[in-house]
Enzyme design. Structure first.
Site, PDB file in Angstrom:
ATOM      1  N   LYS A 299      -3.657   3.937  -3.841  1.00  0.00           N
ATOM      2  CA  LYS A 299      -5.002   4.163  -3.769  1.00  0.00           C
ATOM      3  C   LYS A 299      -5.583   5.286  -4.292  1.00  0.00           C
ATOM      4  O   LYS A 299      -5.163   6.362  -4.037  1.00  0.00           O
ATOM      5  CB  LYS A 299      -5.378   3.961  -2.152  1.00  0.00           C
TER       6      LYS A 299
ATOM      7  N   ASP B 208       0.838  -1.120  -0.055  1.00  0.00           N
ATOM      8  CA  ASP B 208       0.023   0.058  -0.058  1.00  0.00           C
ATOM      9  C   ASP B 208       0.968   1.391  -0.143  1.00  0.00           C
ATOM     10  O   ASP B 208       2.183   1.353   0.369  1.00  0.00           O
ATOM     11  CB  ASP B 208      -0.816   0.036   1.234  1.00  0.00           C
TER      12      ASP B 208
ATOM     13  N   MET C 156      -7.855   9.207   9.344  1.00  0.00           N
ATOM     14  CA  MET C 156      -8.312   9.643   7.873  1.00  0.00           C
ATOM     15  C   MET C 156      -9.021  10.892   8.180  1.00  0.00           C
ATOM     16  O   MET C 156     -10.040  11.306   7.388  1.00  0.00           O
ATOM     17  CB  MET C 156      -9.082   8.592   7.213  1.00  0.00           C
TER      18      MET C 156
HETATM   19  N1  SAH Z   1      -4.422   0.413   8.631  1.00  0.00           N
HETATM   20  C1  SAH Z   1      -3.735   1.473   9.166  1.00  0.00           C
HETATM   21  C2  SAH Z   1      -4.753   2.724   9.083  1.00  0.00           C
HETATM   22  C3  SAH Z   1      -5.042   2.937   7.545  1.00  0.00           C
HETATM   23  S1  SAH Z   1      -6.460   4.409   7.412  1.00  0.00           S
HETATM   24  C4  SAH Z   1      -3.319   1.647  10.615  1.00  0.00           C
HETATM   25  O1  SAH Z   1      -3.661   0.455  11.310  1.00  0.00           O
HETATM   26  O2  SAH Z   1      -2.697   2.503  10.954  1.00  0.00           O
HETATM   27  C5  SAH Z   1      -5.069   5.695   6.945  1.00  0.00           C
HETATM   28  C6  SAH Z   1      -5.037   6.618   8.228  1.00  0.00           C
HETATM   29  O3  SAH Z   1      -4.202   6.023   9.264  1.00  0.00           O
HETATM   30  C7  SAH Z   1      -4.532   7.875   7.858  1.00  0.00           C
HETATM   31  O4  SAH Z   1      -5.394   8.771   6.987  1.00  0.00           O
HETATM   32  C8  SAH Z   1      -4.099   8.514   8.810  1.00  0.00           C
HETATM   33  O5  SAH Z   1      -4.885   8.756   9.895  1.00  0.00           O
HETATM   34  C9  SAH Z   1      -3.447   7.376   9.849  1.00  0.00           C
HETATM   35  N2  SAH Z   1      -2.123   6.898   9.652  1.00  0.00           N
HETATM   36  C10 SAH Z   1      -1.413   5.907   8.998  1.00  0.00           C
HETATM   37  N3  SAH Z   1      -0.045   6.110   9.074  1.00  0.00           N
HETATM   38  C11 SAH Z   1       0.050   7.185   9.879  1.00  0.00           C
HETATM   39  C12 SAH Z   1       1.095   7.757  10.369  1.00  0.00           C
HETATM   40  N4  SAH Z   1       2.453   7.527   9.923  1.00  0.00           N
HETATM   41  N5  SAH Z   1       1.044   9.114  11.137  1.00  0.00           N
HETATM   42  C13 SAH Z   1      -0.175   9.627  11.372  1.00  0.00           C
HETATM   43  N6  SAH Z   1      -1.325   8.854  10.840  1.00  0.00           N
HETATM   44  C14 SAH Z   1      -1.081   7.792  10.334  1.00  0.00           C
END
Ligand code: SAH
Length: 511
Positions: free
Chosen positions: A62, A40, A177
């Site tokens: 995506k 991803d 998100m």
């Molecule tokens: N499966 C992922 C989340 C996917 S949804 C998990 O478990 O973390 C994507 C969202 O995750 C982004 O919009 C943001 O809100 C958050 N996110 C993912 N990586 C991040 C990071 N390094 N720092 C801050 N937010 C993050």
């Protein structure tokens, strides 16, 4: 079960939140063995270097508004690759099931009769909290935490979000998100009765060198983020714990966090140095500006090996030298027994450590790790008159050591076992970073590294980049001075570890 289940297998692997090394051990093991890696956008590309060199790497960016198409494509890939009997590692940011559509992929696999396993990952909310001094269930403030998607909030009449419940929630709310809807989210909560003074924090790029945090209240966080230019990917924390606790903020006390440190040894040396830098939460940039050339096929070396037992002392002056020596011995079908009764002196602790890896203990290591100190130390502790000394080291090493030993009455044989050559390296990414002033440190572990680097990168260009310069010791510093480069630090201990500690200390003091 249909025949598909006997064939390939899909591993839905949580890649963790950002930093490469926050993936689980299970996840990494699978990544190392998979035939095909489908990853991803949020997955750190640095993880891909762990994939098998022949693994097929497929990115699945995506596309906003076109997600079902993308998901269909991914499903198609699963079918195709599984049919070919492949092991597929499906890397997803954070945890596969936390807002990651992992469940949809798993259901598809189950229905298609494709074998799968899910490896959980460290989800963003957990890691952003720990990296920003926010303990989301600190029992003094919150006995509950809730994860919410902020993506589907705006404009939808019918959302899964119960704003009234959230507005009454006294624990920690974490929105994923939600950055595109930040104003909407905070307004909705206030409208539904949550106090405008409730603490709020936003953590962007959590765990990465670019991590930024904004702390404010529900009423002010959106403006604060706009002012600080903090955007996605980020998490929004709302509730008493979002205030954070300075004592929990270990990251701000980690002096090298996010600092980019360029290393200029040969590829082998860089590979040994880089993990030490990453271990301090800094970012290593590996520039192999030189490469090692083995000289052990020379007749001088073969001859000296035949009579090596006749030497009283053998001197080794670098871990590289030790490695080249032992691989040459292996090629000659020999081992450490060729040294017989000869004593072994090493220039420093790292050379001695490498030697001990091959089962030999150094008989002498000087207090200061320079060739002069090695000579002085040996001269002071033993009578060198009539002693036969063999120097096995780089062809590029200076003459002071054999000269001092010979003056003390020793018979010195110097057989170069390796040399370094300039290695032209790809400097594009580095040059861009330097031009944008994103390089914090340039490190030099030898005069030759300095020469090779500045033959490829103009001194004036380096000066415009504002990077600080760290030199391992006086000889390297002298070379840098000759090249017109100002050295910012030189450690008291002239080793790679000493160099890194000195950089850390410098950053700690200037923080
Ligand atoms: N499966 C992922 C989340 C996917 S949804 C998990 O478990 O973390 C994507 C969202 O995750 C982004 O919009 C943001 O809100 C958050 N996110 C993912 N990586 C991040 C990071 N390094 N720092 C801050 N937010 C993050």
């Amino acid at each position: 079960m249909n025949e598909m289940s006997k064939k390939g297998k899909v591993y839905l692997v949580g890649a963790g939140p950002g930093r490469v090394d926050l993936i689980t051990v299970r996840g990494l093991e699978l990544l190392k063995t998979g035939d095909c890696v489908i990853y991803d956008k949020l997955v750190n590309a640095g993880l891909l270097k762990y994939a098998r060199p022949d693994a097929e790497l497929i990115a699945t960016p995506k596309r906003a508004g076109d997600e079902s198409f993308t998901q269909q494509q991914i499903n198609k890939l699963f079918l195709e690759k599984a049919k070919e009997g492949k092991t597929i590692v499906r890397l997803k940011g954070g945890d596969p099931y936390i807002f990651g559509r992992g469940a949809e992929e798993a259901v598809f696999l189950a229905e298609a009769g494709i074998d799968f396993e899910v490896v959980p990952g460290v989800t963003a909310a957990i890691s952003a909290g720990t990296y920003a001094g926010i303990a989301i269930t600190d029992r003094n403030f919150a006995s509950e935490a809730i994860f919410v998607t902020g993506h589907e909030a705006e404009g939808k009449q019918q959302t899964g979000i119960d704003w009234q419940l959230l507005a009454r929630f006294s624990g920690t709310i974490v929105f994923y998100m939600g950055m595109g809807n930040l104003k909407f989210i905070t307004t909705r909560l206030i409208e539904n009765g949550m106090s405008a003074d409730t603490s709020a924090a936003v953590v962007a790029d959590a765990t990465l060198p670019t991590q930024r945090t904004a702390k404010a209240t529900l009423a002010t966080i959106a403006d604060r983020c706009e002012k600080q230019k903090i955007g996605a990917p980020a998490l929004i924390f709302i509730g008493p714990t979002a205030r954070g606790d300075a004592r929990l903020d270990w990251l701000s006390r980690t002096p090298l966090f996010g600092k980019t440190i360029v290393i200029t040894r040969d590829a082998h040396g860089n590979a040994a140095f880089a993990p030490k830098i990453a271990g301090k939460l800094a970012v290593p940039i590996e520039l192999p500006v030189s490469k090692i050339k083995d000289l052990t096929d020379s007749s001088a070396f073969i001859e000296v090996m035949a009579e090596i037992h006749s030497y009283n002392w053998i001197i080794l002056t670098s871990p590289n030298g030790v490695e080249v020596l032992f691989s040459a011995l292996a090629k000659l079908n020999k081992d450490a027994r060729v040294f017989g009764q000869a004593k072994i002196a090493c220039i420093g602790s790292q050379t001695a450590a490498k030697l001990s890896y091959f089962g030999l203990k150094a008989d002498f290591i000087p207090a200061e790790f320079t060739s002069k100190d090695l000579a002085k130390g040996l001269i002071e502790s033993i009578n060198l008159k009539g002693q036969k000394i063999l120097l096995l080291r780089s062809q590029l090493a200076a003459d002071d050591l054999p000269q001092l030993l010979a003056q003390a009455g020793a018979t010195v044989a110097h057989v170069p076992i390796y040399t370094h050559e300039k290695n032209i390296c790809d400097l594009k990414a580095f040059s861009e970073m330097l031009a944008e002033k994103h390089v914090d440190w340039l490190t030099f572990g030898s005069p030759f590294a300095a020469t090779c680097f500045f033959e490829q990168v103009p001194v004036d260009f380096v000066k415009t980049g504002n990077a600080k310069i760290a030199s391992i010791g006086p000889v390297t510093s002298k070379k840098l001075a000759d090249l017109g480069v100002k050295v910012d630090i030189e450690p008291a201990e002239h080793t790679i570890d000493g160099l890194l500690s000195a950089i850390e200390e410098y950053e700690r003091q200037t923080k």
